[in-house]
Design a protein around this motif. Sequence first.
Motif, PDB file in Angstrom:
ATOM      1  N   SER A 209       0.822  -1.205   0.000  1.00 15.89           N
ATOM      2  CA  SER A 209       0.000   0.000   0.000  1.00 15.89           C
ATOM      3  C   SER A 209       0.864   1.265   0.000  1.00 15.89           C
ATOM      4  CB  SER A 209      -0.984  -0.006   1.166  1.00 15.89           C
ATOM      5  OG  SER A 209      -0.384  -0.489   2.312  1.00 15.89           O
ATOM      6  N   GLY A 210       2.173   1.090  -0.098  1.00 13.69           N
ATOM      7  CA  GLY A 210       3.045   2.247  -0.276  1.00 13.69           C
ATOM      8  C   GLY A 210       3.278   3.058   0.982  1.00 13.69           C
ATOM      9  N   VAL A 211       2.946   2.503   2.127  1.00 11.70           N
ATOM     10  CA  VAL A 211       3.174   3.224   3.380  1.00 11.70           C
ATOM     11  C   VAL A 211       4.667   3.268   3.689  1.00 11.70           C
ATOM     12  CG1 VAL A 211       2.825   3.076   5.853  1.00 11.70           C
ATOM     13  CG2 VAL A 211       0.908   2.738   4.329  1.00 11.70           C
ATOM     14  N   ILE A 212       5.360   2.168   3.401  1.00  6.84           N
ATOM     15  CA  ILE A 212       6.808   2.154   3.620  1.00  6.84           C
ATOM     16  C   ILE A 212       7.514   1.792   2.316  1.00  6.84           C
ATOM     17  CG2 ILE A 212       6.846   1.724   6.099  1.00  6.84           C
ATOM     18  CD1 ILE A 212       6.930  -1.197   5.568  1.00  6.84           C
ATOM     19  N   ASN A 213       8.789   2.145   2.257  1.00  6.71           N
ATOM     20  CA  ASN A 213       9.583   1.852   1.063  1.00  6.71           C
ATOM     21  C   ASN A 213      10.402   0.589   1.282  1.00  6.71           C
ATOM     22  OD1 ASN A 213       8.773   4.587   0.992  1.00  6.71           O
ATOM     23  ND2 ASN A 213      10.358   5.006  -0.497  1.00  6.71           N
TER      24      ASN A 213
ATOM     25  N   HIS B  90       0.847   0.199 -10.941  1.00 11.75           N
ATOM     26  CA  HIS B  90       1.504   1.293 -10.235  1.00 11.75           C
ATOM     27  C   HIS B  90       2.561   0.759  -9.273  1.00 11.75           C
ATOM     28  CE1 HIS B  90      -1.560   4.254 -11.461  1.00 11.75           C
ATOM     29  NE2 HIS B  90      -2.416   3.271 -11.282  1.00 11.75           N
ATOM     30  N   VAL B  91       3.571   1.580  -9.040  1.00 11.84           N
ATOM     31  CA  VAL B  91       4.534   1.253  -7.986  1.00 11.84           C
ATOM     32  C   VAL B  91       4.010   1.895  -6.704  1.00 11.84           C
ATOM     33  CG1 VAL B  91       6.897   1.517  -7.200  1.00 11.84           C
ATOM     34  CG2 VAL B  91       6.425   1.192  -9.619  1.00 11.84           C
ATOM     35  N   PRO B  92       3.632   1.092  -5.714  1.00  9.51           N
ATOM     36  CA  PRO B  92       2.918   1.640  -4.554  1.00  9.51           C
ATOM     37  C   PRO B  92       3.640   2.780  -3.858  1.00  9.51           C
ATOM     38  CG  PRO B  92       2.925  -0.753  -4.479  1.00  9.51           C
ATOM     39  CD  PRO B  92       3.791  -0.366  -5.630  1.00  9.51           C
ATOM     40  N   TRP B  93       4.956   2.654  -3.633  1.00 10.06           N
ATOM     41  CA  TRP B  93       5.626   3.659  -2.802  1.00 10.06           C
ATOM     42  C   TRP B  93       5.883   4.959  -3.549  1.00 10.06           C
ATOM     43  CZ3 TRP B  93       7.183  -1.390  -3.313  1.00 10.06           C
ATOM     44  CH2 TRP B  93       8.175  -1.640  -4.262  1.00 10.06           C
TER      45      TRP B  93
ATOM     46  N   ARG C 175      -3.657   5.630  -5.253  1.00  8.42           N
ATOM     47  CA  ARG C 175      -4.257   5.657  -3.915  1.00  8.42           C
ATOM     48  C   ARG C 175      -5.779   5.734  -3.955  1.00  8.42           C
ATOM     49  NH1 ARG C 175      -0.280   9.483  -0.374  1.00  8.42           N
ATOM     50  NH2 ARG C 175      -0.780  11.063  -1.919  1.00  8.42           N
ATOM     51  N   ARG C 176      -6.327   6.111  -5.130  1.00 17.27           N
ATOM     52  CA  ARG C 176      -7.773   6.115  -5.250  1.00 17.27           C
ATOM     53  C   ARG C 176      -8.321   4.739  -5.550  1.00 17.27           C
ATOM     54  NH1 ARG C 176      -7.505  10.595  -8.621  1.00 17.27           N
ATOM     55  NH2 ARG C 176      -7.270  12.294  -7.151  1.00 17.27           N
TER      56      ARG C 176
END
Lengths: 248, 364
Positions: free
Chosen positions: B96-100, B111-114, B121-122
Amino acid sequence: MAWAGMNWGLFKIIYRHTGEIGLDSGWHEHEFFIFLGTIWIINSLIQTLFMANAAEFSELIRTGNLDFALLKPIDTQFLISFPRINWSQLPNGILGVVLIAHSLRELMGEREIYFSVFSIPAFLFFIGCGAVVMYSVMICLASTSIWFGRNQNLYNFWFYITNFYRYPMEIYQRSGVGMALWGTFTFVVPILVVSNIPARILAQPLGTPWKPWEWGLAAYAIIGSIWSLMASRWVFKRALKSYRSASS
Amino acid sequence: MVIWKTSKPNSSRLLVADKPFYNPAMPTIEIKNLSKTYRVYQKQEGLIASVRGLFHREYREVHAVNDINLTVEEGEFVAFLGPNGAGKTTTLKLLSGVINPDQGSVKVLGHVPWERENEYRRKFALVMGQKNQLWWDLPAMESFRLNQHIYCVPKEEFERTRDELCEMLNVTNLLGRPVRELSLGERMKMELIAALIHKPDVLFLDEPTIGLDVVAQHKIQEFLKAYQQEQNNTILLTSHYMKDIEALCKRVVIIANGSIYHDGSLEDIVDQFSGDKIVTLQFHDDRSLEAISNIPNLIEIDAPKIKFRVNRDEVGRVLSQILSEHAVDDIVVEDPPLEEVISNVFSQAEAKGRREAEPLSKSR
């Protein structure tokens, strides 16, 4: 409020002993109280709009709840900067306005003050620049929580930094150390400029028209605001890269 | 004055009918060699150690996620299973891209989450059973509204989705109650609704049923099942409750020590990791019961029933032998309880992990 009163009282006492702060700087009693009022306004703006949010941001980092802010399809810096307004800090700003109005009236009784339709908008604009710079400083401070995990010194740091911008810049220009401080807080972190310019617009300590270097400084205040906003944006993004979230 | 770039919401992309813009031949989630290592400060107990920690710090490397490869297709409902600290949540946070990450690549819906693009994010949502994203002191309704505006969901669509979801979860009458006054189960339902307001294509659920009673758990399972069937979205779920996984997921990925230990169906796991069947016999008379009461791998005797464990390949032989000698009223042959199998898998996986674990790395 009490703090504002003490502040005012202290300078009232100081001006019993001296006519102006800094030789030929023009910061006599009324001019200085205009300066003080300006500082109160900027401080109260920051404390009303951003202080609680910045502290909350540190807390979000520590608890890992920043996760949710990062998920939202909206600018994260925007999201964490404005969720809360702390109205209780507003009265100091109003007090600042009162102090400025009173001092201006006194000052006008003593000498000629140049006042045009642009004075108030210009004053407000540079107050805005001040708020932008101080906001940037605060975002940078709060972002450091990502690296340190915990940052309870946010308020302390804030106090130290605001200590330096609470005086007319002339007081620094006497010694080597002072010049170093002046340089740092003018060019690296332009907090001195943004407190001095709006105050100079109203108080005109050196009379009117402004000296060329005062104009230069005003232009620099605008550039400094933009630059500090960009710098804080950069720090914020860098910090997010290192965000580790917290256990869950 | 706005100095930085705010991307403008693109309303056309928000319509439900509008499927995400990515190559349909591409898997929904594609994880390649993903690794994330945390450096954790090791502190001994006591004041002296605290002072020493100021000058010389010892760190341990924790491989939270270690070289994971995984592909998930559209519409799959995948369970992540693993002991605490196995890396399930870290994987979801990476997705979910919260951390790298430290290494590897991930593509979700192309998409690349980070990179945290707003467009990505939508399209997804993350629900964490142990964290709360609703405003604590306000009714859940207010949080839904905020999400509506953040995700730019048109008003009518928002109301329709909200009403549908509230009805499915049976919480319509709780919308106006402050979140802090809701029970855990009710709150979890609200969390789910808040996450689903924008109809995500991909949903990450991190222990959504943790701490809930059986009824509430069951409700949420039913809801997720119905919702997934209706929307055909891709869901990744972590849970410690086997019931959740049995009810929902055809595919189970077992993660231990940051690596994938097994990837397949639940039946596969039982076949592969449990060599035994559990046989329950009910005898016609007690003499027969006594005669075989010394059978190996006995579990319990509860006259006239006896329960024992038999190797999968031996079941036929053992049963025919008993049947030829004794009169049997009833026979039940079943797989051992899933919990037991999984706990075996976990201990095997942990043991393997320990063998491969690197020695403590110290650094200044």
